[in-house]
Design a protein around this motif. Structure first.
Motif: not given
Length: 157
Positions: A25-28, A33-39
């Motif tokens: 889960q940590a790897a996924l 995390l790259r999409n966290l701001d847009s999400e």
């Protein structure tokens, strides 16, 4: 203990923590995390649409005061929880319109086995709120037409 001391969803036998993250889960999540701001921005847009569009005197929206705008602008909106004294009826009304809702944390903390020392206490505000809360659809994949359908359905309740 790693799942809040829960043996069954929303029922806690022990005072636990949230430590359910394994290596996979940590790897996924590292990639996600790259999409966290847009999400998060999308969730804020959904919440903004709900706050501006839902206008039903039977439904209490979160953060309704004008002094809440600063908090609102930084809110991640993991959930969008409304309150109503007719929760079961609203839930059924939305279900009839194919809108899925959830009741997050339906059991007040003092009624959980993990907090048995408080089970004989009476917390009327907590108990009332736990009978009124309903989570509307919220998430980074929610489409504009779905948001509009939720608003229309809540307003028609």
């Amino acid at each position: 203990l790693g799942n809040y001391g829960s043996h069954k969803k929303y029922e806690n036998l022990y005072q636990g923590v949230n430590s359910r993250l394994d290596e996979l889960q940590a790897a996924l999540l590292r990639v996600k995390l790259r999409n966290l701001d847009s999400e998060t921005e999308h969730r804020r847009n959904v919440a903004s649409a709900y706050l501006q569009g839902i206008n039903n005197q039977n439904v209490v929206l979160p953060l309704t005061s004008s002094t809440s705008q600063k908090v609102y602008s930084n809110h991640a909106w993991h959930l969008f929880v409304v309150r109503t004294g007719r929760r079961d009826a609203l839930n059924q009304h939305l279900e009839n319109k194919c809108i899925k809702t959830l009741i997050h944390y339906p059991i007040p903390p003092h009624q959980q086995s993990a907090y048995a020392e408080w089970s004989s206490e009476c917390y009327p505000v907590t108990e009332r709120i736990h009978n009124e809360v309903l989570s509307l659809p919220m998430g980074p994949t929610l489409k504009q037409n779905d948001v509009e359908a939720v608003i229309k359905a809540v307003n028609s309740f």
